[in-house]
Write a protein that holds these residues in place. Sequence first.
Motif, PDB file in Angstrom:
ATOM      1  N   ALA A 223     -13.511  35.458  20.553  1.00  0.00           N
ATOM      2  CA  ALA A 223     -12.285  34.873  20.014  1.00  0.00           C
ATOM      3  C   ALA A 223     -11.086  35.513  20.692  1.00  0.00           C
ATOM      4  O   ALA A 223     -11.059  36.725  20.908  1.00  0.00           O
ATOM      5  N   LEU A 224     -10.101  34.693  21.027  1.00  0.00           N
ATOM      6  CA  LEU A 224      -8.845  35.153  21.625  1.00  0.00           C
ATOM      7  C   LEU A 224      -7.707  34.432  20.917  1.00  0.00           C
ATOM      8  O   LEU A 224      -7.712  33.201  20.835  1.00  0.00           O
ATOM      9  N   THR A 225      -6.721  35.179  20.416  1.00  0.00           N
ATOM     10  CA  THR A 225      -5.651  34.540  19.644  1.00  0.00           C
ATOM     11  C   THR A 225      -4.489  34.013  20.473  1.00  0.00           C
ATOM     12  O   THR A 225      -3.776  33.125  20.010  1.00  0.00           O
ATOM     13  N   PRO A 226      -4.194  34.508  21.686  1.00  0.00           N
ATOM     14  CA  PRO A 226      -3.051  33.943  22.437  1.00  0.00           C
ATOM     15  C   PRO A 226      -3.328  32.523  22.918  1.00  0.00           C
ATOM     16  O   PRO A 226      -4.474  32.069  22.936  1.00  0.00           O
ATOM     17  N   GLY A 227      -2.241  31.827  23.329  1.00  0.00           N
ATOM     18  CA  GLY A 227      -2.437  30.600  24.064  1.00  0.00           C
ATOM     19  C   GLY A 227      -1.852  29.341  23.484  1.00  0.00           C
ATOM     20  O   GLY A 227      -2.387  28.254  23.705  1.00  0.00           O
ATOM     21  N   HIS A 228      -0.722  29.427  22.762  1.00  0.00           N
ATOM     22  CA  HIS A 228      -0.178  28.215  22.161  1.00  0.00           C
ATOM     23  C   HIS A 228       0.504  27.312  23.181  1.00  0.00           C
ATOM     24  O   HIS A 228       0.395  26.084  23.107  1.00  0.00           O
ATOM     25  N   ASN A 229       1.224  27.901  24.130  1.00  0.00           N
ATOM     26  CA  ASN A 229       2.041  27.097  25.044  1.00  0.00           C
ATOM     27  C   ASN A 229       1.603  27.318  26.494  1.00  0.00           C
ATOM     28  O   ASN A 229       0.752  28.158  26.783  1.00  0.00           O
ATOM     29  N   PRO A 230       2.153  26.543  27.429  1.00  0.00           N
ATOM     30  CA  PRO A 230       1.721  26.680  28.829  1.00  0.00           C
ATOM     31  C   PRO A 230       1.920  28.084  29.382  1.00  0.00           C
ATOM     32  O   PRO A 230       1.090  28.560  30.165  1.00  0.00           O
ATOM     33  N   GLU A 231       3.027  28.752  28.993  1.00  0.00           N
ATOM     34  CA  GLU A 231       3.268  30.085  29.521  1.00  0.00           C
ATOM     35  C   GLU A 231       2.181  31.060  29.101  1.00  0.00           C
ATOM     36  O   GLU A 231       1.690  31.850  29.918  1.00  0.00           O
ATOM     37  N   ALA A 232       1.801  31.024  27.837  1.00  0.00           N
ATOM     38  CA  ALA A 232       0.798  31.965  27.332  1.00  0.00           C
ATOM     39  C   ALA A 232      -0.608  31.584  27.775  1.00  0.00           C
ATOM     40  O   ALA A 232      -1.365  32.421  28.270  1.00  0.00           O
ATOM     41  N   LEU A 233      -0.972  30.311  27.609  1.00  0.00           N
ATOM     42  CA  LEU A 233      -2.325  29.892  27.949  1.00  0.00           C
ATOM     43  C   LEU A 233      -2.563  29.966  29.451  1.00  0.00           C
ATOM     44  O   LEU A 233      -3.656  30.308  29.903  1.00  0.00           O
ATOM     45  N   GLY A 234      -1.538  29.641  30.234  1.00  0.00           N
ATOM     46  CA  GLY A 234      -1.689  29.607  31.681  1.00  0.00           C
ATOM     47  C   GLY A 234      -1.379  30.907  32.380  1.00  0.00           C
ATOM     48  O   GLY A 234      -1.393  30.970  33.615  1.00  0.00           O
ATOM     49  N   HIS A 235      -1.102  31.973  31.625  1.00  0.00           N
ATOM     50  CA  HIS A 235      -0.818  33.265  32.251  1.00  0.00           C
ATOM     51  C   HIS A 235      -2.056  33.731  33.017  1.00  0.00           C
ATOM     52  O   HIS A 235      -3.185  33.610  32.533  1.00  0.00           O
ATOM     53  N   PRO A 236      -1.889  34.256  34.226  1.00  0.00           N
ATOM     54  CA  PRO A 236      -3.058  34.677  35.021  1.00  0.00           C
ATOM     55  C   PRO A 236      -3.992  35.634  34.286  1.00  0.00           C
ATOM     56  O   PRO A 236      -5.220  35.555  34.450  1.00  0.00           O
ATOM     57  N   GLN A 237      -3.431  36.536  33.468  1.00  0.00           N
ATOM     58  CA  GLN A 237      -4.289  37.476  32.739  1.00  0.00           C
ATOM     59  C   GLN A 237      -5.063  36.763  31.624  1.00  0.00           C
ATOM     60  O   GLN A 237      -6.226  37.099  31.343  1.00  0.00           O
ATOM     61  N   MET A 238      -4.450  35.773  31.004  1.00  0.00           N
ATOM     62  CA  MET A 238      -5.148  34.996  29.987  1.00  0.00           C
ATOM     63  C   MET A 238      -6.254  34.169  30.618  1.00  0.00           C
ATOM     64  O   MET A 238      -7.359  34.050  30.058  1.00  0.00           O
ATOM     65  N   ILE A 239      -5.986  33.615  31.779  1.00  0.00           N
ATOM     66  CA  ILE A 239      -7.022  32.862  32.491  1.00  0.00           C
ATOM     67  C   ILE A 239      -8.191  33.780  32.832  1.00  0.00           C
ATOM     68  O   ILE A 239      -9.364  33.407  32.677  1.00  0.00           O
ATOM     69  N   GLN A 240      -7.897  35.005  33.263  1.00  0.00           N
ATOM     70  CA  GLN A 240      -8.975  35.945  33.571  1.00  0.00           C
ATOM     71  C   GLN A 240      -9.770  36.290  32.316  1.00  0.00           C
ATOM     72  O   GLN A 240     -11.004  36.406  32.359  1.00  0.00           O
ATOM     73  N   LEU A 241      -9.087  36.464  31.185  1.00  0.00           N
ATOM     74  CA  LEU A 241      -9.787  36.717  29.926  1.00  0.00           C
ATOM     75  C   LEU A 241     -10.740  35.576  29.587  1.00  0.00           C
ATOM     76  O   LEU A 241     -11.890  35.814  29.186  1.00  0.00           O
ATOM     77  N   MET A 242     -10.277  34.347  29.745  1.00  0.00           N
ATOM     78  CA  MET A 242     -11.142  33.209  29.422  1.00  0.00           C
ATOM     79  C   MET A 242     -12.295  33.086  30.398  1.00  0.00           C
ATOM     80  O   MET A 242     -13.433  32.770  30.003  1.00  0.00           O
ATOM     81  N   LYS A 243     -12.050  33.337  31.676  1.00  0.00           N
ATOM     82  CA  LYS A 243     -13.150  33.324  32.651  1.00  0.00           C
ATOM     83  C   LYS A 243     -14.196  34.368  32.303  1.00  0.00           C
ATOM     84  O   LYS A 243     -15.400  34.090  32.266  1.00  0.00           O
ATOM     85  N   ASN A 244     -13.718  35.593  32.064  1.00  0.00           N
ATOM     86  CA  ASN A 244     -14.643  36.672  31.727  1.00  0.00           C
ATOM     87  C   ASN A 244     -15.382  36.373  30.426  1.00  0.00           C
ATOM     88  O   ASN A 244     -16.592  36.633  30.309  1.00  0.00           O
ATOM     89  N   GLY A 245     -14.646  35.838  29.440  1.00  0.00           N
ATOM     90  CA  GLY A 245     -15.266  35.529  28.160  1.00  0.00           C
ATOM     91  C   GLY A 245     -16.343  34.467  28.287  1.00  0.00           C
ATOM     92  O   GLY A 245     -17.418  34.581  27.687  1.00  0.00           O
ATOM     93  N   ALA A 246     -16.072  33.432  29.074  1.00  0.00           N
ATOM     94  CA  ALA A 246     -17.064  32.374  29.267  1.00  0.00           C
ATOM     95  C   ALA A 246     -18.299  32.912  29.977  1.00  0.00           C
ATOM     96  O   ALA A 246     -19.439  32.607  29.586  1.00  0.00           O
ATOM     97  N   ASP A 247     -18.104  33.716  31.019  1.00  0.00           N
ATOM     98  CA  ASP A 247     -19.233  34.277  31.750  1.00  0.00           C
ATOM     99  C   ASP A 247     -20.061  35.193  30.851  1.00  0.00           C
ATOM    100  O   ASP A 247     -21.293  35.141  30.854  1.00  0.00           O
ATOM    101  N   TRP A 248     -19.385  36.032  30.058  1.00  0.00           N
ATOM    102  CA  TRP A 248     -20.104  36.942  29.171  1.00  0.00           C
ATOM    103  C   TRP A 248     -20.870  36.172  28.112  1.00  0.00           C
ATOM    104  O   TRP A 248     -22.005  36.529  27.749  1.00  0.00           O
ATOM    105  N   ALA A 249     -20.275  35.102  27.601  1.00  0.00           N
ATOM    106  CA  ALA A 249     -20.884  34.364  26.509  1.00  0.00           C
ATOM    107  C   ALA A 249     -22.168  33.635  26.908  1.00  0.00           C
ATOM    108  O   ALA A 249     -23.026  33.376  26.070  1.00  0.00           O
ATOM    109  N   VAL A 250     -22.312  33.321  28.199  1.00  0.00           N
ATOM    110  CA  VAL A 250     -23.533  32.617  28.629  1.00  0.00           C
ATOM    111  C   VAL A 250     -24.515  33.533  29.337  1.00  0.00           C
ATOM    112  O   VAL A 250     -25.637  33.105  29.656  1.00  0.00           O
ATOM    113  N   ARG A 251     -24.125  34.788  29.546  1.00  0.00           N
ATOM    114  CA  ARG A 251     -25.007  35.719  30.239  1.00  0.00           C
ATOM    115  C   ARG A 251     -26.045  36.266  29.273  1.00  0.00           C
ATOM    116  O   ARG A 251     -25.704  36.723  28.182  1.00  0.00           O
TER     117      ARG A 251
END
Length: 220
Positions: free
Chosen positions: A190-218
Amino acid sequence: MARSAGTMKSLVYIIRDDYNHPKEVIDPVMARVFDEEQWEVVLTDRTRDLIETESAVDLVMFFTNGRPAGETNMTPDEQRQIVRKVKGGMGIMFIHAGLVLIEPDSPFYVELNSGRFVEHSPHHVEVTNNPAASFKHPITEGVEAFMAIDEHYYCQVDTTRTDVILFSTSQHVTAAGGWAHRADAGKVVALTPGHNPEALGHPQMIQLMKNGADWAVRQS
């Protein structure tokens, strides 16, 4: 169910699109999160599409509760069907408004410890998101603290049953901003940030989601 290096694509269902969290904001970001060479992506506004599919889904991401106009909320039995998929090995991720309309006695909260939205800041504020310093987690690997103007979510989560991996701080409060754990053969993120384009599209938020997706299926 989860993929290994060099095998077939992983199948992810992304549940998104409502009045406050439109697909026009979410879909372009998802194109940056999910590499088409590694992922098969299904975009939908209906949680029941996940329940009804006969495909072996590797990951589901909730950006909304998946109740389009004219449909009712998921019943406890429908939530239990998803819980069974997770405990059988499917990863599940809740991003921002995906934590809304989860009741304290619901299967998502009781059985998965999904966390649940309680309240948010009265307006968009500066929110600084810091990976937890007490331990390292694969989801926060390579992620640095980042600030975005965002809708600061305050959520209820049983911290005795999960690892808090991110803290989010605004002028109002410091709260858990991300957590992750196993649920039998599956994993919950679960990640709480991401309401608007600035927050959801922030490079660090994108990395969190990438890492989270990879971890969740590993599986390892």
